[in-house]
Design an enzyme around this catalytic site. Sequence first.
Site, PDB file in Angstrom:
ATOM      1  N   GLY A 175      -7.840  -2.376   4.716  1.00  0.00           N
ATOM      2  CA  GLY A 175      -6.320  -2.865   4.760  1.00  0.00           C
ATOM      3  C   GLY A 175      -5.368  -2.443   3.786  1.00  0.00           C
ATOM      4  O   GLY A 175      -4.438  -2.896   3.681  1.00  0.00           O
ATOM      5  N   GLN A 176      -5.744  -1.520   3.007  1.00  0.00           N
ATOM      6  CA  GLN A 176      -4.808  -0.939   1.948  1.00  0.00           C
ATOM      7  C   GLN A 176      -3.737  -0.235   2.485  1.00  0.00           C
ATOM      8  O   GLN A 176      -3.784   0.687   3.085  1.00  0.00           O
ATOM      9  CB  GLN A 176      -5.499  -0.085   0.846  1.00  0.00           C
ATOM     10  CG  GLN A 176      -4.614   0.261  -0.374  1.00  0.00           C
ATOM     11  CD  GLN A 176      -5.417   1.012  -1.314  1.00  0.00           C
ATOM     12  OE1 GLN A 176      -6.430   1.367  -1.168  1.00  0.00           O
ATOM     13  NE2 GLN A 176      -4.667   1.224  -2.511  1.00  0.00           N
TER      14      GLN A 176
ATOM     15  N   HIS B 178      -3.983  -2.876  -6.899  1.00  0.00           N
ATOM     16  CA  HIS B 178      -3.350  -4.164  -6.976  1.00  0.00           C
ATOM     17  C   HIS B 178      -4.297  -5.329  -6.613  1.00  0.00           C
ATOM     18  O   HIS B 178      -5.372  -4.934  -5.711  1.00  0.00           O
ATOM     19  CB  HIS B 178      -2.005  -4.609  -5.968  1.00  0.00           C
ATOM     20  CG  HIS B 178      -2.224  -3.881  -4.760  1.00  0.00           C
ATOM     21  ND1 HIS B 178      -2.128  -2.576  -4.239  1.00  0.00           N
ATOM     22  CD2 HIS B 178      -2.168  -4.728  -3.483  1.00  0.00           C
ATOM     23  CE1 HIS B 178      -2.399  -2.584  -3.005  1.00  0.00           C
ATOM     24  NE2 HIS B 178      -2.431  -3.809  -2.464  1.00  0.00           N
TER      25      HIS B 178
HETATM   26  P1  DGP Z   1      -2.348  -3.790   0.740  1.00  0.00           P
HETATM   27  O1  DGP Z   1      -2.231  -3.933   2.176  1.00  0.00           O
HETATM   28  O2  DGP Z   1      -3.528  -4.521   0.168  1.00  0.00           O
HETATM   29  O3  DGP Z   1      -2.432  -2.406   0.201  1.00  0.00           O
HETATM   30  O4  DGP Z   1      -1.366  -4.785   0.044  1.00  0.00           O
HETATM   31  C1  DGP Z   1       0.051  -4.489  -0.145  1.00  0.00           C
HETATM   32  C2  DGP Z   1       0.853  -5.681  -0.042  1.00  0.00           C
HETATM   33  O5  DGP Z   1       2.055  -5.249  -0.710  1.00  0.00           O
HETATM   34  C3  DGP Z   1       1.431  -6.168   1.113  1.00  0.00           C
HETATM   35  O6  DGP Z   1       0.702  -7.729   1.263  1.00  0.00           O
HETATM   36  C4  DGP Z   1       2.776  -6.200   1.240  1.00  0.00           C
HETATM   37  C5  DGP Z   1       3.115  -5.910  -0.109  1.00  0.00           C
HETATM   38  N1  DGP Z   1       4.383  -5.220  -0.344  1.00  0.00           N
HETATM   39  C6  DGP Z   1       4.562  -4.090   0.178  1.00  0.00           C
HETATM   40  N2  DGP Z   1       5.779  -3.482  -0.293  1.00  0.00           N
HETATM   41  C7  DGP Z   1       6.591  -4.271  -1.106  1.00  0.00           C
HETATM   42  C8  DGP Z   1       7.568  -4.814  -1.798  1.00  0.00           C
HETATM   43  O7  DGP Z   1       8.623  -3.771  -1.793  1.00  0.00           O
HETATM   44  N3  DGP Z   1       7.798  -5.546  -2.497  1.00  0.00           N
HETATM   45  C9  DGP Z   1       6.917  -6.722  -2.439  1.00  0.00           C
HETATM   46  N4  DGP Z   1       7.145  -7.847  -3.385  1.00  0.00           N
HETATM   47  N5  DGP Z   1       5.577  -6.629  -1.843  1.00  0.00           N
HETATM   48  C10 DGP Z   1       5.324  -5.342  -1.065  1.00  0.00           C
END
Ligand code: DGP
Length: 114
Positions: A93-94, A100
């Site tokens: 799900g990345q 992170h």
């Molecule tokens: P993953 O799917 O594990 O790679 O998690 C990525 C997360 O990052 C997802 O839950 C949504 C978040 N995300 C993506 N783009 C942004 C952004 O521009 N700002 C913030 N605050 N979160 C973001």
Amino acid sequence: MADCIFCKIGRKEIPSKIVYEDRQVVAFEDIKPQAPIHTLVISKGHFATLNDVGAEEEGLLGHMMLVAARVAKDKGLDKEGYRVVANCLEAAGQSVFHIHLHLLGGRRFAWPPG
Ligand code: DGP
């Protein structure tokens, strides 16, 4: 990395709701929360996935976990519990290729995860 969205957040080129920051990491609220509390802990340095982190970064990874626990405590989750997740590559799900941790809390979570 110039075009990495989390590098840009770390450099404050993109706004985010930062809840913690130090020399190595930034923690900020997820833009698409999956729980009442959903905070991301990122490294300031760029590593695309956990596969790209070498043994010399053991301290950084440990620090990221401790920061997740600290933010959890700041948010009052330390008594009821919370989940910390790292997704590695698409099958897990990345979607953002900069390491992170997801700190999730404020509701019950199923196990095994979906
Ligand atoms: P993953 O799917 O594990 O790679 O998690 C990525 C997360 O990052 C997802 O839950 C949504 C978040 N995300 C993506 N783009 C942004 C952004 O521009 N700002 C913030 N605050 N979160 C973001």
